[in-house]
Design a protein around this motif. Structure first.
Motif, PDB file in Angstrom:
ATOM      1  N   THR A 152       0.842  -1.198   0.000  1.00 39.95           N
ATOM      2  CA  THR A 152       0.000   0.000   0.000  1.00 39.95           C
ATOM      3  C   THR A 152       0.875   1.246   0.000  1.00 39.95           C
ATOM      4  O   THR A 152       2.047   1.219   0.404  1.00 39.95           O
ATOM      5  N   VAL A 153       0.278   2.342  -0.455  1.00 46.91           N
ATOM      6  CA  VAL A 153       0.912   3.644  -0.359  1.00 46.91           C
ATOM      7  C   VAL A 153      -0.128   4.607   0.194  1.00 46.91           C
ATOM      8  O   VAL A 153      -1.308   4.527  -0.153  1.00 46.91           O
ATOM      9  N   SER A 154       0.296   5.487   1.078  1.00 43.92           N
ATOM     10  CA  SER A 154      -0.625   6.407   1.723  1.00 43.92           C
ATOM     11  C   SER A 154       0.032   7.770   1.870  1.00 43.92           C
ATOM     12  O   SER A 154       1.212   7.862   2.217  1.00 43.92           O
ATOM     13  N   ALA A 155      -0.743   8.820   1.609  1.00 44.15           N
ATOM     14  CA  ALA A 155      -0.256  10.193   1.791  1.00 44.15           C
ATOM     15  C   ALA A 155      -1.377  11.020   2.405  1.00 44.15           C
ATOM     16  O   ALA A 155      -2.476  11.105   1.850  1.00 44.15           O
ATOM     17  N   ALA A 156      -1.116  11.611   3.563  1.00 42.45           N
ATOM     18  CA  ALA A 156      -2.063  12.506   4.229  1.00 42.45           C
ATOM     19  C   ALA A 156      -1.266  13.619   4.886  1.00 42.45           C
ATOM     20  O   ALA A 156      -0.186  13.375   5.442  1.00 42.45           O
TER      21      ALA A 156
END
Length: 394
Positions: A286-290
């Motif tokens: 997974t990849v996540s950006a917040a």
């Protein structure tokens, strides 16, 4: 009877004037739940209820906290209603939790959480989506599992904050692939916007994990957990079966005190096949950006892929926006696109909610979910699910 889970997380530091660091794990962890207001300082609550009617009790709790023992008792309830022509017209469940931590030494602490989860009627929200035709968990955590030991672990930290180790009964969803809006108790309800639905995360169980700083802004976290964890019957089966869930994450944050406020990360995971053949091996990434702009706006983009042999989806893409207010209210909207193994069509899910904070300890959250092309009932076209969640903390 299953249980072992290995989990943990990372970095602690001094908090700045506007944000409080919430321990090693994410927003659904004990460390976070012990701090009201999503970790933001200087909140402006509407009232002090129930503190103003039970001043002696809360003063007693504060005295215990000064001596290293902190705890909360809370109750959450969720009701959901849909327009589906399949299944039940409504679902409901409640969760009673007691959780806390004991700072036994300067660098070591014991964390615990005991829960009782009960459905109000024929079906609980966690499985409601399947009942009405959507391949979707519309009420994450609100199930009918009964009494559960979801946390009982020891945390050991480096005195300089360079590394952290946790071992015991741990929930990997407290820290694997988290961001600021991940908690089903205070934010989104649909699994599409909680822990990534392409991850075949096991249930809470005995485990071990560790995290470390890589300079001032990068970090790494790794875990090994019992793939057959069962918090209703904690056990040590993993030593016999050897069936484990493994994960490793590397991420970037603006500072250790902003670990899940400002966060970009990559996560890789693998889960073993079960010996009895009820679960296939699965793996993915997974990849996540917040990022939390002006401590008010939190846009996010999250994606995941997996073999799809055991996880809910084999492809998922989510995006959305959260809006935090000084009175501790929170509004958010999310959109998810997903595909699952064995289905030709794609399912699209949207969720919007407004968390109304009557006080730091009392929250009411109306929500609405919309599912386009529900994969388990393709002839229905679209589904709408209306929800109402409440939480009170003592």
């Amino acid at each position: 009877m299953k249980a072992i889970r290995i989990a943990a997380l990372i970095v602690t530091a001094l908090a700045p004037a506007t944000v409080v660091a919430q321990g090693l794990a994410g927003p659904s962890s004990v460390a976070a739940d012990l701090k009201p207001g999503d970790g933001l300082t200087d909140p402006q609550p509407r009232t002090d209820f129930p503190r103003n009617v039970l001043p002696g009790y809360f003063a007693w709790k504060e005295g215990l906290a000064e001596n290293g023992f902190r705890f909360n008792l809370d109750y959450l309830a969720l009701g959901q209603w849909s327009d589906s022509d399949l299944g039940e017209s409504e679902a409901g469940s409640g969760i009673l939790r007691v959780y806390g931590s004991w700072q036994a030494t300067e660098t070591g602490a014991l964390t615990f959480k005991l829960e009782s989860r009960q459905a109000y009627g024929a079906i609980a929200p966690q499985v409601y989506g399947f009942d009405i035709g959507a391949l979707s968990i519309t009420g994450t955590a609100f199930n009918d599992n009964g009494t559960m030991l979801t946390n009982l672990f020891w945390t050991q930290r480096d005195p300089e904050g360079r590394w952290t180790l946790q071992i015991g009964q741990i929930d990997v969803t407290d820290f694997v692939d988290v961001y600021g809006l991940v908690s089903p108790y205070t934010a989104f309800q649909n699994l599409a916007f909680n822990t990534n639905p392409t991850i075949n995360a096991p249930n809470p169980g005995l485990g071990i994990a560790a995290g470390a700083k890589l300079g001032e802004t990068f970090y790494v976290v790794g875990a090994v957990a019992d793939a057959n964890g069962d918090p209703t019957e904690p056990a040590f089966d993993v030593f016999e079966t050897g069936e484990t869930f493994k994960s490793i994450e590397i991420g970037y944050t603006s500072g250790s005190d902003r670990l899940y406020f400002d966060n970009v990360h990559l996560t890789f995971w693998q889960s073993d096949e079960s010996e009895d053949g009820t679960r296939a091996e699965d793996r993915g990434g997974t990849v996540s950006a917040a990022w939390f702009f002006d401590n008010t706006w939190m846009p996010f983009v999250r994606a995941g892929v997996s073999d799809g042999t055991a996880s809910l989806y084999n492809r998922s893409l989510s995006t959305g926006l959260g809006w935090y207010r000084r009175n501790q209210d929170l509004a958010a909207i999310g959109l998810n696109w997903a595909e699952a193994e064995g289905f030709d069509d794609r399912q699209v899910t949207a969720e919007a909610f407004y968390r109304f904070n009557i006080s730091p300890d009392v929250q009411i959250t109306p929500s609405i979910q919309f599912v386009k092309n529900p994969l388990l009932n393709p002839g229905s076209g679209n589904l709408t699910i209306v929800g109402l969640r409440a939480r009170i903390v003592f």
